[in-house]
Design an enzyme around this catalytic site. Structure first.
Site, PDB file in Angstrom:
ATOM      1  N   LYS A 285       0.843  -1.194   0.000  1.00 34.92           N
ATOM      2  CA  LYS A 285       0.000   0.000   0.000  1.00 34.92           C
ATOM      3  C   LYS A 285       0.881   1.249   0.000  1.00 34.92           C
ATOM      4  O   LYS A 285       1.895   1.304   0.678  1.00 34.92           O
ATOM      5  CB  LYS A 285      -0.904   0.023   1.236  1.00 34.92           C
ATOM      6  N   GLU A 371     -19.629  -8.846   8.982  1.00 37.03           N
ATOM      7  CA  GLU A 371     -20.739  -8.252   9.730  1.00 37.03           C
ATOM      8  C   GLU A 371     -21.710  -9.300  10.249  1.00 37.03           C
ATOM      9  O   GLU A 371     -22.270  -9.144  11.348  1.00 37.03           O
ATOM     10  CB  GLU A 371     -21.475  -7.241   8.838  1.00 37.03           C
ATOM     11  N   ARG A 399     -25.666  -5.933   5.523  1.00 33.89           N
ATOM     12  CA  ARG A 399     -25.073  -7.231   5.196  1.00 33.89           C
ATOM     13  C   ARG A 399     -25.380  -8.283   6.253  1.00 33.89           C
ATOM     14  O   ARG A 399     -25.131  -9.468   6.028  1.00 33.89           O
ATOM     15  CB  ARG A 399     -23.550  -7.069   5.057  1.00 33.89           C
TER      16      ARG A 399
END
Length: 653
Positions: A285, A371, A399
């Site tokens: 990243k 979730e 979700r």
């Protein structure tokens, strides 16, 4: 890498077909220009930076090797797709990223043929790519499905559900596992790159297929032994045993920033007769931009910034954010009550639970992008006597709806849902808007649903939730800063299902009653000022609760006002619908007695998915600011503004 605007190679690239066939040195130079272009664009607009910088070379390689858009390339989550946008004809619009009328911060089908599938929530890419691959296989059309998914997104069960079903696609499905956290792969080097190239090559695959056919002629025990030996050998060398068990041919890990390694492996995978294939690439990243590489968060999400120094623009001083207020309120509750614990699904800083984790690490749980698990885990904690706070964005709680219903509400377990990013969210647009939580939660038996009108109310609601042990309770609050009201030194336990009058309570009768839920209260108060200036006595109530409703207060206001308007930052079917249902059930809309002449109007989000923009403009477009509230009242009274100013203030007879 130069950050200057001069990009001679990019100037000639309108689509990937323009650079297919280029030699490797020129592709490397193109990647450098893409990286510089992205840094310059995001410096102007803000947005997701670190993840996109990490996939520049991978993006170039994928579009170079595969025949996009015929081969369907699906970027999981989509926030790493800025280099993809630059290379697919959208370079000149990158300065509009995440702005009103501009480019989406994610992939979007209506934006480009190179965006075959919209992605902004995690872990959906393999399922979508599998759908494209199987559809082409069934129809006999050419084209592969290619999913690019990060190692973080692999923490969600949906990714494995898709992989478990992927064999139906055969060699038409390619999954690129972008490992930018080093959470799966060992350090990569020359040996692993050589092995990746070797095992993805056509001679190796043909030899392996021949060996497999021969082994099938062996007695079953020897056949199984041969199969396991092949998988074990490659698993030992490259770490892919798990993916092999799911039916994938695993290749990697390889350096995701080295085009000399990427391109031959991707070409081998493209041409392989065997599949589905999973290519494991390791990336960094923030790659290629020193301030991002040095930052702890790798500049994952940034404000506008100085591209030379990396210094981000600071927000002007103002009230604390709702997220910060919730975090401090929850810390205070946890210091008082050792049974309080906190759960987040890969969003510790976004929900403020990073502060809780620092103070109470043993009571803080980041379950990853999971979730569904988060909600049922919270239910188990609650069933065993803990007081869990499940802090999840409104859009992500969608979700886990089955778990909210089946595991929490039906069993009446006291899980506390702290719902951040309620309402419209600005630059992230429709995919992240918190439009539906009141609708989908208030319809559930046993559920208590609150909405904070300001940051002081949020403190009270956090305290109320902490003390509520008789069933599930949810409270919602928006993105951004509060209104600047003083925070209470001692929080108040709110009476469940009771609202409050914030203006006009001293009058026994009025012309207009505005019933607000949530932070539209500030706009309702502005509208009341304008209505009063027109001679219309206006009462403003903050209902606090969408469920249970304060029926006594609503009946009283409906009996004493001619026009009642509900106002909420949610979709149809929410607070206003519950008020209308109550009024209908109790005969308040029949026009009898003290309710004769009553006019009820509901104001809510429009029945559309609103694109990104400044939040104030979004609410203006939605018709939920003060001028639209005033217009709604005037239309209900069937007066224009001139006529209203001379309207009498007499109460209904």
């Amino acid at each position: 890498m130069s950050l200057e605007r001069d990009r001679p190679l990019l100037e000639g690239v309108e689509s990937p077909s323009d650079f297919r066939g280029w030699p490797l040195p020129r592709l490397r130079a193109l990647a450098d220009e893409v990286r510089a272009e992205m840094i310059g664009a995001v410096g102007q607009t803000g947005g997701h930076l670190g993840s996109g910088l990490g996939v520049v070379e991978l993006t170039v390689a994928l579009h170079y090797v595969f025949d996009t858009p015929r081969d369907r390339l699906v970027w999981d989550v989509g926030h790493q797709a800025y280099p993809h946008k630059i290379l697919t004809g959208r370079r000149e619009r990158m300065h509009t990223l995440r702005q009103g009328g501009g480019l989406s911060g994610f992939t979007k089908r209506s934006e480009s043929e190179y965006d075959p599938f919209g992605t902004a929530h995690s872990s959906t890419s393999i399922s979508a790519a599998l759908g494209f691959a199987v559809a082409n296989k069934l129809s006999g059309a050419p084209g592969k499905g290619i999913a690019v998914i990060g190692d973080g997104a692999m923490s969600a069960g949906m990714a494995y559900e898709a992989m478990n079903n992927a064999q139906a696609a055969g060699n038409r499905l390619v999954v690129i596992l972008n490992d930018n956290d080093m959470s799966i792969a060992p350090p990569v080097g020359g040996l692993s790159a050589y092995l990746a190239r070797l095992v993805s090559s056509r001679p190796f695959l043909e030899l392996r297929e021949l060996a497999k056919r021969l082994s099938r002629k062996l007695p079953r025990p020897l056949h199984e032994a041969a199969r396991k030996t092949d998988e074990f050998a490659r698993g030992m060398a490259m770490g892919g045993t798990l993916f092999e068990e799911l039916g994938f041919y695993y290749v990697g890990p390889i350096d995701g920033h080295n085009l000399d390694q990427l391109i031959p492996v991707l070409e081998n995978v493209r041409d392989a007769a065997e599949g589905p294939c999973l290519v494991h690439v390791v990336t960094q990243k923030g790659k290629g931009y020193a301030p991002a590489e040095a930052a702890a968060d790798k500049y994952h999400g940034v404000q506008k910034f100085n591209v030379v120094t990396g210094e981000q623009a600071k927000a002007p001083p103002g009230p604390p954010s709702y997220t910060g207020v919730f975090a401090q309120a929850l810390l205070a509750e946890a210091r008082r009550d050792p049974a309080i614990c906190a759960i987040t699904a890969a969003m510790p800083s976004g929900t403020g639970l990073d502060k809780f984790q620092q103070a109470f690490p043993e009571r803080s749980f980041d379950v990853g992008i999971a979730e569904q698990h988060a909600v049922t885990f919270a239910a188990g904690l609650a069933a065993q006597g803990m007081r869990p706070f499940c802090a999840i964005y409104s859009t992500f709680l969608q979700r886990a709806y089955d778990q909210v219903v089946h595991d929490v509400a039906i069993q009446n377990l006291p899980v506390r849902f702290a719902i951040d990013r309620a309402g419209l969210v600005g630059a992230d647009g429709a995919t992240h808007a918190g439009s539906f939580d009141v609708t989908y939660l208030a319809t559930l038996p046993n559920m208590v649903v609150m909405a904070a009108a300001d940051e002081a109310e949020l403190v009270h609601m956090t305290h109320t939730a902490a003390l509520h042990d008789t069933g599930p309770i949810a409270f919602r609050y928006p993105r951004g800063n509060g209104t600047g009201v003083a925070l209470p030194e001692v929080p108040e336990r709110l009476e469940i299902g009771k609202g409050r009058i914030v203006r006009g309570g001293e009058r026994p009768h009025g012309k207009v009653a505005l019933l607000s839920l949530g932070t539209r209260l500030a706009e309702a108060l502005k509208a009341a000022d304008q209505l009063e200036a027109k001679g219309l006595a206006t009462t403003v109530a903050d209902l606090r609760f969408a469920k249970p409703l304060d029926e006594d207060l609503i009946r009283r206001l409906m009996a004493s006002h001619e026009v009642v308007v509900t106002i909420e930052e949610g979709a149809i079917g929410g607070f206003g619908a519950h008020v209308l249902t109550m009024a209908s059930d109790q005969g308040l809309t029949d026009g009898n007695g003290e309710y004769r002449g009553l006019k009820i109007r509901t104001m809510r989000l429009p029945d559309v998915f609103q694109d990104q923009d400044n939040p104030d403009k979004q609410y203006d477009e939605a018709g939920l600011n003060a001028p639209q509230i005033v217009d709604t009242v005037l239309n209900a009274l069937r007066h224009n503004s001139t006529g209203v100013e001379h309207d009498t203030l007499e109460a209904r007879a």
